[in-house]
Motif scaffolding. Structure first.
Motif, mmCIF file in Angstrom:
data_model
loop_
_atom_site.group_PDB
_atom_site.id
_atom_site.type_symbol
_atom_site.label_atom_id
_atom_site.label_comp_id
_atom_site.label_asym_id
_atom_site.label_seq_id
_atom_site.Cartn_x
_atom_site.Cartn_y
_atom_site.Cartn_z
ATOM 1 N N ILE A 135 4.670 7.569 -6.011
ATOM 2 C CA ILE A 135 3.852 7.305 -7.201
ATOM 3 C C ILE A 135 4.781 6.801 -8.299
ATOM 4 C CG2 ILE A 135 2.262 8.266 -8.899
ATOM 5 C CD1 ILE A 135 1.593 10.458 -6.811
ATOM 6 N N SER A 171 0.819 -1.220 0.000
ATOM 7 C CA SER A 171 0.000 0.000 0.000
ATOM 8 C C SER A 171 0.847 1.260 0.000
ATOM 9 C CB SER A 171 -0.935 0.003 1.211
ATOM 10 O OG SER A 171 -0.189 -0.078 2.422
ATOM 11 N N LEU A 184 4.716 11.402 -2.197
ATOM 12 C CA LEU A 184 4.094 10.092 -2.354
ATOM 13 C C LEU A 184 4.909 9.256 -3.335
ATOM 14 C CD1 LEU A 184 0.263 10.861 -2.628
ATOM 15 C CD2 LEU A 184 1.582 10.194 -0.618
ATOM 16 N N ILE A 205 -5.117 6.192 -7.007
ATOM 17 C CA ILE A 205 -5.550 7.592 -6.971
ATOM 18 C C ILE A 205 -6.319 7.910 -8.248
ATOM 19 C CG2 ILE A 205 -4.834 9.984 -6.718
ATOM 20 C CD1 ILE A 205 -2.201 9.010 -5.571
ATOM 21 N N THR A 235 -2.026 1.557 -3.615
ATOM 22 C CA THR A 235 -2.928 2.690 -3.382
ATOM 23 C C THR A 235 -3.267 3.343 -4.715
ATOM 24 O OG1 THR A 235 -2.022 3.063 -1.166
ATOM 25 C CG2 THR A 235 -3.257 4.865 -2.174
ATOM 26 N N ASN A 282 -8.083 -0.515 -1.345
ATOM 27 C CA ASN A 282 -6.899 0.058 -1.976
ATOM 28 C C ASN A 282 -7.116 1.473 -2.501
ATOM 29 O OD1 ASN A 282 -5.412 -2.267 -1.503
ATOM 30 N ND2 ASN A 282 -5.910 -3.179 -3.480
ATOM 31 N N PHE A 332 1.986 3.945 -4.915
ATOM 32 C CA PHE A 332 0.805 4.636 -5.438
ATOM 33 C C PHE A 332 0.793 4.601 -6.964
ATOM 34 C CE2 PHE A 332 1.652 6.196 -1.273
ATOM 35 C CZ PHE A 332 0.459 6.628 -0.724
ATOM 36 N N TRP A 377 -7.323 5.467 -2.448
ATOM 37 C CA TRP A 377 -6.578 6.521 -1.752
ATOM 38 C C TRP A 377 -7.511 7.438 -0.972
ATOM 39 C CZ3 TRP A 377 -5.894 11.963 -3.477
ATOM 40 C CH2 TRP A 377 -4.904 12.641 -2.742
ATOM 41 N N ARG A 378 -7.046 7.896 0.168
ATOM 42 C CA ARG A 378 -7.700 8.986 0.899
ATOM 43 C C ARG A 378 -6.645 10.032 1.190
ATOM 44 N NH1 ARG A 378 -12.033 10.724 3.785
ATOM 45 N NH2 ARG A 378 -11.591 12.083 5.546
ATOM 46 N N ASN A 379 -6.914 11.263 0.801
ATOM 47 C CA ASN A 379 -5.964 12.357 0.930
ATOM 48 C C ASN A 379 -5.801 12.743 2.409
ATOM 49 O OD1 ASN A 379 -4.471 14.701 0.793
ATOM 50 N ND2 ASN A 379 -5.709 15.652 -0.820
ATOM 51 N N LYS A 420 -10.633 11.966 -2.271
ATOM 52 C CA LYS A 420 -10.381 10.691 -2.949
ATOM 53 C C LYS A 420 -9.784 10.866 -4.339
ATOM 54 C CE LYS A 420 -14.244 8.562 -0.457
ATOM 55 N NZ LYS A 420 -15.561 7.894 -0.584
#
Length: 615
Positions: free
Chosen positions: A290, A165, A288, A257, A255, A186, A168, A188-190, A210
């Motif tokens: 990513i 997790s 993050l 997005i 995660t 899975n 991203f 994402w929550r900001n 989100k």
């Protein structure tokens, strides 16, 4: 009954909204970027706005004059990380071609272009995996069902490689049903935002808990069952596995997005630019991890604004994985954007030294390239499963969909899985490992850069880092790209599955031809060292690799079978070394050239030990 969708003519697709093997509204013709920008009439685009890029040193006065050269309704910035790009809404009666000509003639303007229309390209206990219909995740050795043309994700899972997790992925697409039981864990929550009507994290988007909907310009990343394409793509990358329901994505843990910019009839380049920059800003602003964005869409002509956004993401270490397209054509002859973009320069135009984009074709369960899949020996990198792929669908459901839209997320998922296995890997290294561990596929030979399909099982092996030496040991590692590794003689070739995503190789020969490689480290001091070499996954097929180690008392030879040890570190023994030892490997193996065997050259390491080996 789970719906099964296939590629259809565009008119049929629009009436049957569900199909996602979608393509562009008009064919992309082979034109140069400059010609494409100058024309704007070759591809569908918004009729009431243009995208304007200004020179970095353009003054405020020059920018105001440029946009005032035509009658405009409004001027808005595209994103917080692209201050030199504006979206100009034209007043009624203004035409796009005229606006382009007028604005382009003004001082301080770098480019003006239409806002092009783009569209979607369309062993766990999870029931669909055990049904035999989840072929895209199978490999040649998976159980209870196998398919050697699948992605091989199941082989990685069997070794405990199921993602993390902490990695991203951006879903730049339609919306995603983040409440779906197989996606919610899975989603994402900001953590830097709350629902309070305030832009808490200062990124220009209020209450983006989100993700963001750039199509409607609001915080809702899922609006209706029309967001089927994005939901399906998300499930291929990261549907939660091992939960006893539905399907499993390449990553059981990752995660996701959502960055929605496509609606029922597609979306526009300006929305794509904003979505890409949104993901890039999350990485540069908050750090993050990513690793990639998935981009299962295509259409429109060359866009400088879009190219710059992709390059900005590449500068931030984000791979741009993209569907090749579903027109069944050679995109080298007739470019299709964004798949045809070469992400080899920084956003400021200087060379980056590597390509941040991966373009993916669609293969069927028998290994054939789907007839509708675009190809290109230069423009398409590899293939992946994309036909009759089961994944998540709106209303907590599941559906079979087909297209390069389904192929691309298998590769995006592969990137995330690799990054989860070794967080120290750069995006460049991850890309090199993906392309370097693919499985040769006849239908892709000469029609993609690699001629391979993604092989997540082999990739996972290559992404696992070598064992960490004991804390007291002060190891010296020489990579094949370090200056301490020397190549002698011509005929060297490169591969991309080595320790740092790169290796060299030579054909194995019965007799030497003065071709050899030598690792020449400078050690802290003379002493006893455990010497090992890494065998990459690709091109290591010799059974008789003769490594020669120069010790204090003379040369010692150690024979190793590279074929059996692909993707691992192989010990050459404990030796008494001077401070400047040498390890050599030549192309003389005693193996006939007709056998087609190869010697691979990767990294070597020298780890101090207490003394000579004990009997």
């Amino acid at each position: 009954m789970v719906p099964r969708m296939r590629c259809q003519p565009l008119a049929v697709r629009r009436s049957a909204r569900l199909l996602i093997a979608v393509v562009i509204t008009s064919l992309v013709t082979a034109v140069s970027p400059s010609a494409a920008m100058a024309s704007g009439a070759r591809h569908s685009h918004a009729e009431d706005r243009v995208i304007v890029g200004f020179d970095a040193d353009a003054s405020r006065r020059e920018r105001r004059r440029a946009t005032a050269s035509v009658s405009v309704a409004s001027v808005d910035g595209v994103s917080v990380i692209a201050p030199d790009v504006a979206l100009v809404d034209l007043a009624p009666g203004q035409s796009v071609p005229r606006a382009i000509r007028k604005i382009k003639a003004q001082p301080g303007v770098a480019f003006v272009e239409p806002d092009y229309l783009v569209q979607a390209a369309a062993s766990p206990d999870d029931p669909w995996y055990g049904s035999g219909k989840h072929w895209g995740m199978y490999g040649g050795a998976t159980s209870p069902h196998a398919n050697r043309f699948g992605s091989g994700a199941g082989e990685a899972w069997a070794r405990g490689h199921v993602g993390a997790s902490s990695v991203f992925v951006g879903i730049i697409d339609e919306g995603v049903q983040v409440s779906h039981p197989d996606l919610a864990p899975n989603a994402w929550r900001n953590p830097w935002e709350s629902v309070n009507g305030i832009d808490d994290d200062g990124n220009g988007y209020v209450d983006d808990i989100k993700g963001w909907d750039f199509y409607h310009d609001d915080a809702s990343v899922y609006d209706s069952v029309a967001d089927d394409h994005g939901t399906h793509v998300a499930g291929i990358i990261g549907a939660r596995g091992g939960n006893g329901i539905g399907v499993a994505g390449v990553n059981w843990r990752v995660t996701l997005i959502p960055a929605k910019f496509l609606g029922p009839k597609g979306g526009y380049v300006s929305g794509a630019v904003r979505a890409i920059d949104y993901i890039t800003d999350l990485k540069t602003r908050h750090g993050l991890d990513i690793i990639a964005t998935n981009n299962s869409w295509t259409g429109g002509g060359y866009s400088q604004a879009l190219a710059d956004a992709i390059d900005r993401a590449g500068d931030a270490g984000i791979l741009f994985v993209v569907a090749a397209g579903n027109d069944g054509r050679d995109i080298d002859a007739a470019p299709a954007y964004p798949a045809s973009h070469e992400c080899v320069t920084h956003a400021d135009g200087t060379p980056r030294g590597w390509d941040c984009l991966v373009s993916v074709a669609n293969i069927e369960s028998d290994g054939d390239r789907h007839p509708d899949s675009d190809w290109g020996a230069v423009g398409v990198d590899m293939g992946a499963p994309g036909t009759d792929i089961i994944s998540t669908h709106p209303d907590d459901g599941y559906a079979f969909l087909s297209g390069t839209s389904m192929a691309a997320p298998h590769v995006t998922g592969a990137a995330a899985l690799c990054a989860s296995l070794d967080p120290s890997l750069s995006a460049r290294q991850v890309r090199g490992l993906i392309l370097g561990t693919g499985a040769p596929t006849g239908s892709l030979s000469g029609r993609t850069v690699t001629g391979d399909r993604v092989d997540i099982g082999a990739l996972a092996t290559a992404c696992v880092p070598p064992p960490t030496p004991p804390p007291s040991a002060r190891a010296v590692l020489i990579d094949d790209l370090d200056e301490e590794f020397r190549r002698y003689g011509p005929g060297w070739a490169e591969g991309f599955s080595g320790f740092s995503g790169h290796h060299f190789w030579l054909p194995a020969r019965e007799k030497a031809r003065a071709h050899y490689g030598a690792w020449k480290p400078v050690l802290e001091r003379a002493g006893w060292y455990a010497v090992a070499v890494r065998i990459p996954v690709a091109h290591a097929t010799s059974r008789r690799a003769a490594y020669r180690v120069k010790t204090i008392t003379g040369w010692v030879t150690r024979m190793r079978n590279q074929k059996k040890r692909q993707g691992t570190w192989v010990g050459l023994g404990i030796h008494h070394l001077a401070a400047t030892p040498i390890v050599q490997l030549s192309d003389k193996t005693g193996e006939a050239v007709s056998l087609g065997r190869r010697l691979a050259f990767d990294a070597a390491r020298f780890v101090p030990v207490a003394g000579p080996p004990q009997d």
